[in-house]
Write a protein that holds these residues in place. Structure first.
Motif, PDB file in Angstrom:
ATOM      1  N   ALA A 136       0.833  -1.200   0.000  1.00 42.74           N
ATOM      2  CA  ALA A 136       0.000   0.000   0.000  1.00 42.74           C
ATOM      3  C   ALA A 136       0.865   1.247   0.000  1.00 42.74           C
ATOM      4  N   VAL A 137       0.396   2.284  -0.663  1.00 40.94           N
ATOM      5  CA  VAL A 137       1.021   3.606  -0.623  1.00 40.94           C
ATOM      6  C   VAL A 137       0.165   4.457   0.310  1.00 40.94           C
ATOM      7  N   ARG A 138       0.683   4.743   1.499  1.00 44.11           N
ATOM      8  CA  ARG A 138      -0.090   5.466   2.510  1.00 44.11           C
ATOM      9  C   ARG A 138       0.226   6.952   2.567  1.00 44.11           C
ATOM     10  N   ASP A 139       1.462   7.320   2.246  1.00 44.94           N
ATOM     11  CA  ASP A 139       1.878   8.720   2.373  1.00 44.94           C
ATOM     12  C   ASP A 139       1.939   9.349   0.985  1.00 44.94           C
ATOM     13  N   MET A 140       0.856   9.999   0.576  1.00 46.44           N
ATOM     14  CA  MET A 140       0.777  10.577  -0.770  1.00 46.44           C
ATOM     15  C   MET A 140       1.726  11.765  -0.933  1.00 46.44           C
ATOM     16  N   ASP A 141       1.927  12.524   0.158  1.00 50.65           N
ATOM     17  CA  ASP A 141       2.847  13.654   0.080  1.00 50.65           C
ATOM     18  C   ASP A 141       4.273  13.162  -0.194  1.00 50.65           C
ATOM     19  N   PHE A 142       4.644  12.060   0.443  1.00 50.12           N
ATOM     20  CA  PHE A 142       5.982  11.515   0.238  1.00 50.12           C
ATOM     21  C   PHE A 142       6.133  10.991  -1.186  1.00 50.12           C
ATOM     22  N   LEU A 143       5.092  10.317  -1.688  1.00 48.15           N
ATOM     23  CA  LEU A 143       5.128   9.851  -3.081  1.00 48.15           C
ATOM     24  C   LEU A 143       5.281  11.028  -4.039  1.00 48.15           C
TER      25      LEU A 143
END
Length: 241
Positions: A132-139
């Motif tokens: 899962a990709v939880r941190d959209m800001d980091f992405l």
């Protein structure tokens, strides 16, 4: 550029009977990482040693050293009649998702890809085959990083291509990651021809660590699409340039 298949491509070149290749990025690590003078000296020695063996020498380099002293690197490429292979990745989103597993989920297997024969174990290794990709800001920060990196590499290639005294611009072969994935043998034949080598088929010593379908790899892909595009579902498969 990171996550661009450069390790796989260079591993093929390194197995060629006519090459003298260093697989890692030698001048981008210690003791040369922040010493451009030493990096230039190492490169000259490496090229000279390869030529002395009657082989074609080469290795990967990131843009930092070229940015520090483009004139010196351009002079070195002219001295050794160096041919430039520009390895990059078109799809920034896929590259960023792969980098996310390394930097956010601490899965080092995606940095250089999987060793051949270990693909079947992928689901039990590191982040696994689905995550899962939880941190959209980091992405998003990773996407911005890849765009910036690509621009820096393009500028470095341009700097090495420049010529004076009426000389022709240095030849560059572009090798996009997506083309290598789609037609590995076609790309490698182009690389061999560009370097003046006979064609040999050597399997790469790295394999993809992340499923090429983000719908399959990212368990909450709908959330990623909604965060960046305001749409949901696997219909959101953009190509980033």
């Amino acid at each position: 550029m990171g996550h661009s298949g450069s390790t796989a491509l260079l591993s093929e070149l390194g197995q060629h009977s006519a090459t003298h290749v260093s697989l890692p990025e030698p001048v981008d690590h210690e003791p040369y990482q922040r010493n451009t003078t030493a990096a230039l000296a190492y490169t000259r020695e490496f090229f000279t040693a390869g030529r002395a063996k009657g082989l074609v020498p080469g290795f990967k380099i990131r843009p930092w050293h070229i940015e520090q002293d483009p004139d010196a690197w351009r002079a070195l490429t002219e001295e050794f009649d160096t041919r430039l292979i520009w390895n990059f990745r078109v799809n920034v989103l896929k590259a960023s998702v792969g980098e996310y597993t390394a930097r956010y989920l601490n899965d080092t297997s995606v940095i250089e890809g999987l060793r051949p024969g270990t693909e079947a174990d992928r689901c039990s290794t590191g982040a696994g085959c689905r995550f899962a990709v939880r941190d959209m800001d980091f992405l998003h920060s990773l996407m911005r990083m890849f765009v910036s990196s690509d621009r820096r590499i393009a500028a470095a290639v341009e700097a090495l291509q420049e010529s004076g005294d009426g000389k022709p611009r240095r030849c560059v072969l572009t090798a996009p990651y997506e083309e290598y994935l789609l037609s590995r043998r076609v790309v490698m034949r182009q690389v061999h021809t560009f370097l003046g080598l006979g064609d040999e088929d050597h399997r790469p010593n790295r394999a993809k660590a992340t499923n090429d379908s983000l719908c399959e790899a990212v368990t909450n892909w709908a959330d990623v699409c909604n965060a960046f595009y305001g749409v949901e579902g696997c219909d959101c498969l953009p190509i980033f340039y």
